[in-house]
Design a protein around this motif. Structure first.
Motif, PDB file in Angstrom:
ATOM      1  N   TRP A  27       0.835  -1.209   0.000  1.00 50.57           N
ATOM      2  CA  TRP A  27       0.000   0.000   0.000  1.00 50.57           C
ATOM      3  C   TRP A  27       0.866   1.254   0.000  1.00 50.57           C
ATOM      4  O   TRP A  27       0.509   2.257  -0.620  1.00 50.57           O
ATOM      5  N   ASP A  38      -5.894  11.184  -2.603  1.00 49.20           N
ATOM      6  CA  ASP A  38      -6.548   9.900  -2.855  1.00 49.20           C
ATOM      7  C   ASP A  38      -6.267   8.874  -1.760  1.00 49.20           C
ATOM      8  O   ASP A  38      -7.079   7.975  -1.531  1.00 49.20           O
ATOM      9  N   THR A  40      -6.269   9.258   1.363  1.00 46.15           N
ATOM     10  CA  THR A  40      -7.044   9.507   2.589  1.00 46.15           C
ATOM     11  C   THR A  40      -8.543   9.510   2.322  1.00 46.15           C
ATOM     12  O   THR A  40      -9.308   9.990   3.158  1.00 46.15           O
ATOM     13  N   THR A  41      -8.962   9.019   1.165  1.00 48.12           N
ATOM     14  CA  THR A  41     -10.385   8.974   0.864  1.00 48.12           C
ATOM     15  C   THR A  41     -11.081   7.889   1.684  1.00 48.12           C
ATOM     16  O   THR A  41     -10.436   6.973   2.205  1.00 48.12           O
ATOM     17  N   SER A  42     -12.379   7.979   1.805  1.00 46.78           N
ATOM     18  CA  SER A  42     -13.167   6.979   2.531  1.00 46.78           C
ATOM     19  C   SER A  42     -14.275   6.473   1.609  1.00 46.78           C
ATOM     20  O   SER A  42     -15.050   7.276   1.075  1.00 46.78           O
ATOM     21  N   PRO A  43     -14.348   5.173   1.380  1.00 44.41           N
ATOM     22  CA  PRO A  43     -13.444   4.133   1.910  1.00 44.41           C
ATOM     23  C   PRO A  43     -12.079   4.201   1.242  1.00 44.41           C
ATOM     24  O   PRO A  43     -11.964   4.661   0.105  1.00 44.41           O
ATOM     25  N   PRO A  44     -11.039   3.757   1.943  1.00 43.88           N
ATOM     26  CA  PRO A  44      -9.688   3.834   1.375  1.00 43.88           C
ATOM     27  C   PRO A  44      -9.529   2.937   0.153  1.00 43.88           C
ATOM     28  O   PRO A  44     -10.158   1.874   0.064  1.00 43.88           O
ATOM     29  N   GLN A  45      -8.725   3.354  -0.798  1.00 40.18           N
ATOM     30  CA  GLN A  45      -8.473   2.555  -1.987  1.00 40.18           C
ATOM     31  C   GLN A  45      -7.052   2.002  -1.962  1.00 40.18           C
ATOM     32  O   GLN A  45      -6.141   2.657  -1.472  1.00 40.18           O
ATOM     33  N   THR A 237      -0.097  12.876   2.444  1.00 45.60           N
ATOM     34  CA  THR A 237       0.213  11.475   2.717  1.00 45.60           C
ATOM     35  C   THR A 237       0.959  10.828   1.559  1.00 45.60           C
ATOM     36  O   THR A 237       1.903  10.053   1.763  1.00 45.60           O
TER      37      THR A 237
END
Length: 273
Positions: A27, A38, A40-45, A237
């Protein structure tokens, strides 16, 4: 049937442990190629929707991480080479040379293993300051040139070298340097490879001592530079993951190159002739 169940259970546990260890690394690599935000998006990818090299370009252009990478390479390679040479000579001498107070030296070194590294940082800093070496590569390289662990590790391995072999070489007129170079070094190569990997890894990842000994940003090693970078770009991040990848890759390459010797060193002594 019970035996096969135990074998499969062991394989499942090993695969589970490997997955726990490798998924965060995968990851980390994947996130380093994601566009900003991207990760820190929810749901994480897990995989990037768009692959970008922008973060790596930022590291090596605007943030000048390339200089810190060169510093880490110079310091880590120098410490690893010098440590292997000095620790091998000291460990061999302690194992095979007969001199006064040899056992006292050995016990003193063994006792030094229990002392925390932080205890020696202040006197070491004052000593290097008196020598006008602070804020130089030498300030980081010199303390790593020899270690108690390295000396004792080589000492234990060198004890297996037959004394008759060394005495025969001396009778034939070989000098001590020739004996060390032609007989001792080939025998202790596996344990030196193991020591080299550990030394390179410890030096490459060392944060505290370079932070103390180096004050010029142009001489910072990667861990120190990335720590400063994380303070300035704490929300980015993906940039931090790119910096982590740059830090991890040299260590992985070093292990892959030396893994055959590393395994031989770890297995040394486990099989009796």
């Amino acid at each position: 049937m019970k035996r096969w169940l135990n074998v499969w259970a062991l394989y499942v546990l090993l695969l589970g442990g490997a997955a726990v260890a490798i998924i965060p690394l995968l990851w980390m690599v994947s996130a380093s190629f994601m566009p900003t935000g991207d990760a820190t998006t929810s749901p994480p990818q897990f995989f990037p929707r768009v692959v970008t090299l922008a973060h790596y370009r930022t590291l090596f252009t605007r943030l000048a991480v390339g200089q810190s990478l060169r510093n880490s390479i110079i310091i880590s390679v120098s410490v690893t080479v010098l440590s292997a040479l000095i620790n091998s000579m000291a460990g061999y001498a302690l194992a095979k040379f007969r001199f006064r107070h040899r056992q006292r030296v050995y016990r003193s070194l063994a006792a030094g293993l229990v002392l925390p590294v932080q205890v020696s940082m202040l006197p070491l800093f004052l000593l290097l300051k008196a020598m006008h070496l602070i804020n130089t590569y030498a300030a980081v390289i010199i303390p790593g040139m020899a270690s108690i662990f390295g000396i004792l590790l080589v000492h234990q391995y060198a004890l297996s070298i037959p004394d008759d072999l060394l005495d025969a070489a001396r009778i034939d007129g070989a000098s001590e340097w020739r004996i060390y170079r032609s007989i001792v070094l080939p025998v202790i190569t596996p344990i030196l490879a193991t020591l080299a990997i550990w030394t390179f890894l410890a030096t490459w990842n060392d944060f505290m001592w370079p932070l103390i000994a180096l004050s010029d940003a142009d001489r910072y090693t990667l861990p120190v530079a990335l720590a400063n970078l994380s303070g300035e770009h704490v929300q980015d991040t993906e940039l931090m993951m790119a910096g982590a990848v740059v830090t991890v890759v040299p260590v992985l390459l070093t292990f892959l190159v030396l893994q055959r010797y590393y395994i031989a060193g770890v297995m040394a002594g486990s099989v009796k002739d």
